[in-house]
Each structure stands twice: as C-alpha cells, then as structure tokens.
Scaffold this motif. Structure first.
Motif, PDB file in Angstrom:
ATOM      1  N   ALA A 205     105.479 108.350 100.767  1.00 30.66           N
ATOM      2  CA  ALA A 205     106.500 107.811 101.643  1.00 30.66           C
ATOM      3  C   ALA A 205     107.910 108.217 101.234  1.00 30.66           C
ATOM      4  O   ALA A 205     108.751 108.471 102.068  1.00 30.66           O
ATOM      5  CB  ALA A 205     106.382 106.290 101.681  1.00 30.66           C
ATOM      6  N   ASP A 206     108.191 108.264  99.948  1.00 24.76           N
ATOM      7  CA  ASP A 206     109.530 108.619  99.487  1.00 24.76           C
ATOM      8  C   ASP A 206     109.425 109.700  98.431  1.00 24.76           C
ATOM      9  O   ASP A 206     109.193 109.405  97.267  1.00 24.76           O
ATOM     10  CB  ASP A 206     110.241 107.386  98.932  1.00 24.76           C
ATOM     11  N   PRO A 207     109.613 110.977  98.794  1.00 27.22           N
ATOM     12  CA  PRO A 207     109.419 112.069  97.845  1.00 27.22           C
ATOM     13  C   PRO A 207     110.419 112.049  96.692  1.00 27.22           C
ATOM     14  O   PRO A 207     110.234 112.719  95.702  1.00 27.22           O
ATOM     15  CB  PRO A 207     109.571 113.327  98.696  1.00 27.22           C
ATOM     16  N   ARG A 208     111.493 111.273  96.797  1.00 30.08           N
ATOM     17  CA  ARG A 208     112.448 111.195  95.689  1.00 30.08           C
ATOM     18  C   ARG A 208     111.925 110.335  94.553  1.00 30.08           C
ATOM     19  O   ARG A 208     112.376 110.450  93.431  1.00 30.08           O
ATOM     20  CB  ARG A 208     113.779 110.628  96.182  1.00 30.08           C
ATOM     21  N   THR A 209     110.974 109.443  94.836  1.00 37.24           N
ATOM     22  CA  THR A 209     110.505 108.523  93.812  1.00 37.24           C
ATOM     23  C   THR A 209     109.040 108.677  93.461  1.00 37.24           C
ATOM     24  O   THR A 209     108.577 108.089  92.507  1.00 37.24           O
ATOM     25  CB  THR A 209     110.750 107.062  94.242  1.00 37.24           C
ATOM     26  N   ASP A 210     108.310 109.426  94.214  1.00 33.13           N
ATOM     27  CA  ASP A 210     106.883 109.599  93.956  1.00 33.13           C
ATOM     28  C   ASP A 210     106.580 111.063  93.712  1.00 33.13           C
ATOM     29  O   ASP A 210     107.216 111.931  94.275  1.00 33.13           O
ATOM     30  CB  ASP A 210     106.043 109.139  95.154  1.00 33.13           C
ATOM     31  N   THR A 211     105.572 111.331  92.879  1.00 33.14           N
ATOM     32  CA  THR A 211     105.118 112.698  92.721  1.00 33.14           C
ATOM     33  C   THR A 211     104.499 113.120  94.036  1.00 33.14           C
ATOM     34  O   THR A 211     103.627 112.442  94.567  1.00 33.14           O
ATOM     35  CB  THR A 211     104.088 112.804  91.579  1.00 33.14           C
TER      36      THR A 211
ATOM     37  N   VAL B 145     102.619 125.664  82.828  1.00 29.67           N
ATOM     38  CA  VAL B 145     102.603 125.128  84.190  1.00 29.67           C
ATOM     39  C   VAL B 145     102.244 123.655  84.045  1.00 29.67           C
ATOM     40  O   VAL B 145     101.177 123.317  83.544  1.00 29.67           O
ATOM     41  CB  VAL B 145     101.557 125.833  85.085  1.00 29.67           C
ATOM     42  N   GLU B 146     103.154 122.786  84.468  1.00 32.52           N
ATOM     43  CA  GLU B 146     102.936 121.342  84.316  1.00 32.52           C
ATOM     44  C   GLU B 146     103.203 120.633  85.634  1.00 32.52           C
ATOM     45  O   GLU B 146     104.063 121.061  86.403  1.00 32.52           O
ATOM     46  CB  GLU B 146     103.878 120.784  83.254  1.00 32.52           C
ATOM     47  N   PRO B 147     102.491 119.530  85.885  1.00 27.93           N
ATOM     48  CA  PRO B 147     102.800 118.752  87.094  1.00 27.93           C
ATOM     49  C   PRO B 147     104.195 118.152  86.965  1.00 27.93           C
ATOM     50  O   PRO B 147     104.627 117.800  85.859  1.00 27.93           O
ATOM     51  CB  PRO B 147     101.731 117.668  87.113  1.00 27.93           C
ATOM     52  N   GLU B 148     104.889 118.058  88.084  1.00 26.86           N
ATOM     53  CA  GLU B 148     106.196 117.415  88.067  1.00 26.86           C
ATOM     54  C   GLU B 148     105.998 115.935  87.762  1.00 26.86           C
ATOM     55  O   GLU B 148     105.105 115.296  88.286  1.00 26.86           O
ATOM     56  CB  GLU B 148     106.871 117.585  89.430  1.00 26.86           C
ATOM     57  N   ARG B 149     106.824 115.401  86.914  1.00 29.06           N
ATOM     58  CA  ARG B 149     106.742 113.995  86.532  1.00 29.06           C
ATOM     59  C   ARG B 149     107.885 113.221  87.192  1.00 29.06           C
ATOM     60  O   ARG B 149     108.983 113.743  87.306  1.00 29.06           O
ATOM     61  CB  ARG B 149     106.837 113.846  85.034  1.00 29.06           C
ATOM     62  N   THR B 150     107.600 112.013  87.569  1.00 25.01           N
ATOM     63  CA  THR B 150     108.616 111.140  88.139  1.00 25.01           C
ATOM     64  C   THR B 150     108.795 109.948  87.224  1.00 25.01           C
ATOM     65  O   THR B 150     107.821 109.332  86.805  1.00 25.01           O
ATOM     66  CB  THR B 150     108.197 110.660  89.549  1.00 25.01           C
ATOM     67  N   TYR B 151     110.026 109.651  86.919  1.00 20.81           N
ATOM     68  CA  TYR B 151     110.338 108.524  86.058  1.00 20.81           C
ATOM     69  C   TYR B 151     111.068 107.473  86.870  1.00 20.81           C
ATOM     70  O   TYR B 151     111.974 107.788  87.627  1.00 20.81           O
ATOM     71  CB  TYR B 151     111.200 108.967  84.877  1.00 20.81           C
ATOM     72  N   ARG B 152     110.657 106.232  86.687  1.00 16.26           N
ATOM     73  CA  ARG B 152     111.280 105.113  87.390  1.00 16.26           C
ATOM     74  C   ARG B 152     111.706 104.072  86.373  1.00 16.26           C
ATOM     75  O   ARG B 152     111.012 103.849  85.382  1.00 16.26           O
ATOM     76  CB  ARG B 152     110.296 104.489  88.357  1.00 16.26           C
ATOM     77  N   PRO B 153     112.808 103.387  86.643  1.00 21.31           N
ATOM     78  CA  PRO B 153     113.231 102.330  85.722  1.00 21.31           C
ATOM     79  C   PRO B 153     112.234 101.184  85.752  1.00 21.31           C
ATOM     80  O   PRO B 153     111.612 100.900  86.779  1.00 21.31           O
ATOM     81  CB  PRO B 153     114.585 101.894  86.263  1.00 21.31           C
TER      82      PRO B 153
END
Length: 98
Positions: free
Chosen positions: A3-9, A87-95
């Motif tokens: 739903a939100d590509p800025r916060t989810d992989t 080659v690594e999966p993109e990681r998403t970090y959230r507070p």
C-alpha cells in the motif's frame, strides 16, 4: 504491490522485463534490491545489470552502489554479472512505536 512503497519493502509483479513468454507480460514476482559493484567499472557493470533484467532506480557511482527492481527469477543472473560484489534485498527501517 504494498500500500505504501515508502514504508514497506516492495514486492510487485514484473509486467515487461523482457523475460518471459515474449508477449510483454511476465508474471514473475519482482523485488527491490541494493547491489554493491566495482566502482572502477561502474558504468560497464550497470549496463550489464540492465541487460540481466535490473530496472535501475538509483545509481551511486562514488560508493559503487545501485538500487533497482528485478524479477525474483533473475537474481542469480544479477549475481553472475562480472563486477557485482553483492546483491541484497532492500531493507526498510521503521521507528519503534512508543
């Protein structure tokens, strides 16, 4: 896609990566990746990555890094490109929620 590509992989379905049945529709799931490449051969390696199926989103030649999206079944092809170090999966970090 999330739903939100800025916060989810992001995991999506590649629609025209150039691989598949030849009719422009490839239903192989895709993933966002971060690649470390040889900075001395940056342009050459990025061109080869594009040829291997990577849709480049950002390039960081000074540090030898590239981000993009690729069909999951093309990950091995990216790793096989001469000059690719990782080659690594993109990681998403959230507070953490308080």
């Amino acid at each position: 896609m999330s739903a939100d590509p800025r916060t989810d992989t992001a995991t999506d379905t590649a629609t025209d990566s150039g691989y598949g049945d030849g009719h422009g529709m490839n239903t192989t799931p895709s993933t966002r990746v971060v690649l470390s490449v040889d900075p001395a051969r940056f342009a050459e390696v990025v061109a080869a990555l594009r040829g291997a199926g990577l849709a480049v989103e950002a390039e960081f030649p000074t540090i030898g890094s590239v981000t993009g999206t690729v069909a999951q079944d093309r990950l091995a092809a990216l790793r096989a490109v001469d000059g690719v170090q990782a080659v690594e999966p993109e990681r998403t970090y959230r507070p953490l929620q308080e």
